[in-house]
Design a protein around this motif. Sequence first.
Motif, PDB file in Angstrom:
ATOM      1  N   SER A 182       0.857  -1.184   0.000  1.00 57.25           N
ATOM      2  CA  SER A 182       0.000   0.000   0.000  1.00 57.25           C
ATOM      3  C   SER A 182       0.890   1.230   0.000  1.00 57.25           C
ATOM      4  N   GLY A 183       0.323   2.345  -0.394  1.00 63.64           N
ATOM      5  CA  GLY A 183       1.124   3.556  -0.429  1.00 63.64           C
ATOM      6  C   GLY A 183       0.344   4.744  -0.951  1.00 63.64           C
ATOM      7  N   THR A 184       0.993   5.882  -0.978  1.00 64.57           N
ATOM      8  CA  THR A 184       0.411   7.130  -1.464  1.00 64.57           C
ATOM      9  C   THR A 184       1.345   7.762  -2.477  1.00 64.57           C
ATOM     10  N   ILE A 185       0.782   8.178  -3.589  1.00 70.18           N
ATOM     11  CA  ILE A 185       1.538   8.885  -4.620  1.00 70.18           C
ATOM     12  C   ILE A 185       1.112  10.345  -4.560  1.00 70.18           C
ATOM     13  N   ASN A 186       2.018  11.204  -4.140  1.00 70.11           N
ATOM     14  CA  ASN A 186       1.741  12.631  -4.005  1.00 70.11           C
ATOM     15  C   ASN A 186       2.653  13.378  -4.973  1.00 70.11           C
ATOM     16  N   GLU A 187       2.240  13.419  -6.225  1.00 66.04           N
ATOM     17  CA  GLU A 187       3.055  14.025  -7.275  1.00 66.04           C
ATOM     18  C   GLU A 187       2.190  14.928  -8.151  1.00 66.04           C
ATOM     19  N   PRO A 188       2.604  16.181  -8.359  1.00 66.73           N
ATOM     20  CA  PRO A 188       1.810  17.112  -9.176  1.00 66.73           C
ATOM     21  C   PRO A 188       1.737  16.692 -10.643  1.00 66.73           C
ATOM     22  N   PHE A 218      -0.342 -11.116  -9.077  1.00 65.76           N
ATOM     23  CA  PHE A 218      -0.197 -12.204 -10.034  1.00 65.76           C
ATOM     24  C   PHE A 218       1.278 -12.336 -10.417  1.00 65.76           C
ATOM     25  N   ALA A 219       1.565 -13.159 -11.390  1.00 66.62           N
ATOM     26  CA  ALA A 219       2.962 -13.372 -11.781  1.00 66.62           C
ATOM     27  C   ALA A 219       3.599 -12.102 -12.340  1.00 66.62           C
ATOM     28  N   HIS A 220       2.915 -11.429 -13.235  1.00 72.21           N
ATOM     29  CA  HIS A 220       3.495 -10.249 -13.880  1.00 72.21           C
ATOM     30  C   HIS A 220       2.589  -9.023 -13.788  1.00 72.21           C
ATOM     31  N   ALA A 221       1.584  -9.085 -12.940  1.00 73.07           N
ATOM     32  CA  ALA A 221       0.641  -7.976 -12.818  1.00 73.07           C
ATOM     33  C   ALA A 221      -0.007  -8.027 -11.440  1.00 73.07           C
ATOM     34  N   ALA A 222      -0.789  -7.007 -11.130  1.00 72.83           N
ATOM     35  CA  ALA A 222      -1.465  -6.956  -9.831  1.00 72.83           C
ATOM     36  C   ALA A 222      -2.817  -6.255  -9.976  1.00 72.83           C
ATOM     37  N   LEU A 223      -3.750  -6.668  -9.121  1.00 78.71           N
ATOM     38  CA  LEU A 223      -5.027  -5.971  -9.002  1.00 78.71           C
ATOM     39  C   LEU A 223      -4.903  -5.043  -7.806  1.00 78.71           C
ATOM     40  N   VAL A 224      -5.120  -3.746  -8.013  1.00 75.24           N
ATOM     41  CA  VAL A 224      -4.986  -2.784  -6.927  1.00 75.24           C
ATOM     42  C   VAL A 224      -6.274  -2.000  -6.734  1.00 75.24           C
ATOM     43  N   ARG A 225      -6.527  -1.642  -5.485  1.00 73.69           N
ATOM     44  CA  ARG A 225      -7.635  -0.736  -5.144  1.00 73.69           C
ATOM     45  C   ARG A 225      -7.048   0.654  -5.014  1.00 73.69           C
ATOM     46  N   ILE A 226      -7.701   1.612  -5.628  1.00 68.99           N
ATOM     47  CA  ILE A 226      -7.173   2.976  -5.668  1.00 68.99           C
ATOM     48  C   ILE A 226      -8.256   3.951  -5.227  1.00 68.99           C
ATOM     49  N   TRP A 227      -7.899   4.898  -4.382  1.00 68.94           N
ATOM     50  CA  TRP A 227      -8.828   5.965  -4.036  1.00 68.94           C
ATOM     51  C   TRP A 227      -8.101   7.311  -4.110  1.00 68.94           C
ATOM     52  N   LEU A 228      -8.874   8.328  -4.458  1.00 70.29           N
ATOM     53  CA  LEU A 228      -8.302   9.624  -4.818  1.00 70.29           C
ATOM     54  C   LEU A 228      -8.637  10.709  -3.802  1.00 70.29           C
ATOM     55  N   GLU A 229      -7.714  11.634  -3.627  1.00 65.57           N
ATOM     56  CA  GLU A 229      -7.982  12.864  -2.890  1.00 65.57           C
ATOM     57  C   GLU A 229      -8.253  14.011  -3.864  1.00 65.57           C
ATOM     58  N   THR A 230      -7.688  13.909  -5.054  1.00 60.55           N
ATOM     59  CA  THR A 230      -7.876  14.934  -6.077  1.00 60.55           C
ATOM     60  C   THR A 230      -8.409  14.262  -7.340  1.00 60.55           C
ATOM     61  N   GLY A 231      -8.824  15.059  -8.300  1.00 60.62           N
ATOM     62  CA  GLY A 231      -9.437  14.493  -9.506  1.00 60.62           C
ATOM     63  C   GLY A 231      -8.832  15.053 -10.775  1.00 60.62           C
ATOM     64  N   HIS A 239      -0.188   8.490 -12.463  1.00 58.95           N
ATOM     65  CA  HIS A 239       0.483   8.147 -11.215  1.00 58.95           C
ATOM     66  C   HIS A 239       0.975   6.709 -11.193  1.00 58.95           C
ATOM     67  N   MET A 240       0.171   5.785 -11.686  1.00 63.01           N
ATOM     68  CA  MET A 240       0.614   4.388 -11.677  1.00 63.01           C
ATOM     69  C   MET A 240       1.781   4.176 -12.644  1.00 63.01           C
ATOM     70  N   ARG A 241       1.786   4.885 -13.747  1.00 65.35           N
ATOM     71  CA  ARG A 241       2.949   4.828 -14.650  1.00 65.35           C
ATOM     72  C   ARG A 241       4.179   5.388 -13.943  1.00 65.35           C
ATOM     73  N   HIS A 242       3.998   6.492 -13.245  1.00 66.87           N
ATOM     74  CA  HIS A 242       5.110   7.106 -12.514  1.00 66.87           C
ATOM     75  C   HIS A 242       5.674   6.149 -11.470  1.00 66.87           C
ATOM     76  N   LEU A 243       4.791   5.348 -10.878  1.00 68.20           N
ATOM     77  CA  LEU A 243       5.215   4.366  -9.881  1.00 68.20           C
ATOM     78  C   LEU A 243       5.938   3.187 -10.524  1.00 68.20           C
ATOM     79  N   GLY A 244       5.849   3.091 -11.850  1.00 72.03           N
ATOM     80  CA  GLY A 244       6.468   1.975 -12.561  1.00 72.03           C
ATOM     81  C   GLY A 244       5.511   0.838 -12.838  1.00 72.03           C
TER      82      GLY A 244
END
Length: 313
Positions: A182-188, A218-231, A239-244
């Motif tokens: 789990s984590g938070t991505i705080n990037e403009p 999974f082996a090469h992927a993941a199912l993630v739950r995401i919630w937003l503070e901004t839109g 953001h997910m691309r930025h996370l890699g």
Amino acid sequence: MSYYEPLVYIVPPEEEGFILKTVLQKRLMVSRKLLSRIKLTEQGITVNGVRQYINIKVKAGDRVEIRMEEEQSEDILPQDLPLHILHEDEHLLILAKDAGIIVHPTHGHYLNTIANGVVYHWQQAGITCRFRPVHRLDQETSGVLAIAKTPYVHQQISEQMIQHQVKKEYLAFVWGVVIAQSGTINEPIDRDSEQPHIRIVTADGYSAVTHYEVVEQFAHAALVRIWLETGRTHQIRVHMRHLGHPLLGDKMYTLPEFEHSLSAAEASERLGRQALHAYKLGFVHPGTREWTEFHAPLPADLTVLQSWLQESK
């Protein structure tokens, strides 16, 4: 002249002597802009059935009513399209949007949108409303979509969104093994100056905050739950691309290491769209004043993708 059902407020004893304008803005949360608009209508604001100026003082037990003129989307062509209705009342229409359909007509794309189907649905039901979605979903994103039936309802939910009080949760399938559970991505985020239709993470961009939690790896992927503070536009995808960990099937925000892999090619072929689903939407209902949540189950294409990823472990 036709009006929507009036919004009613009974003045409690503790508000005896309040200015009517204060009651409207502080208790009913009517914005200044909407208040100016309501004042222009013939029976916009009444107290005990009598039209009043907003600078009068109210008494305990006074019945304050607000009436807004009925509207309709005259520029949207009604079209008989399948709609997955999760909920409908006199204030709101909540849909489970399919992937591949856009919400509102655009230049050169006047039919086969959510708006066309909703206007037809209301026409058949004898409902006179203007099409007012309170938030946006990309064409390829499926999930919960809320549509306001009156200007007041639209303003109320929009204000909750500005105050970050609306709960938006998404399910996304992303590439790679996500190490942090789990984590938070705080990037403009802002537009790419060279490709304005694309958003990028940039230091001088607009504030954007995304929270995530791994649901299944999974082996090469993941199912993630995401919630937003901004839109921000494309926020999750950027953001997910930025996370890699770009979204499966997302051609615009992929990464080179995934773009040409066999598994990526097969997943994209199976899916045909970005693997993003607006699973939950929650807010204070403008009619009941109670917290309300709506859920859209994972659609068939993403359920099939999940099974394929599980088998690929």
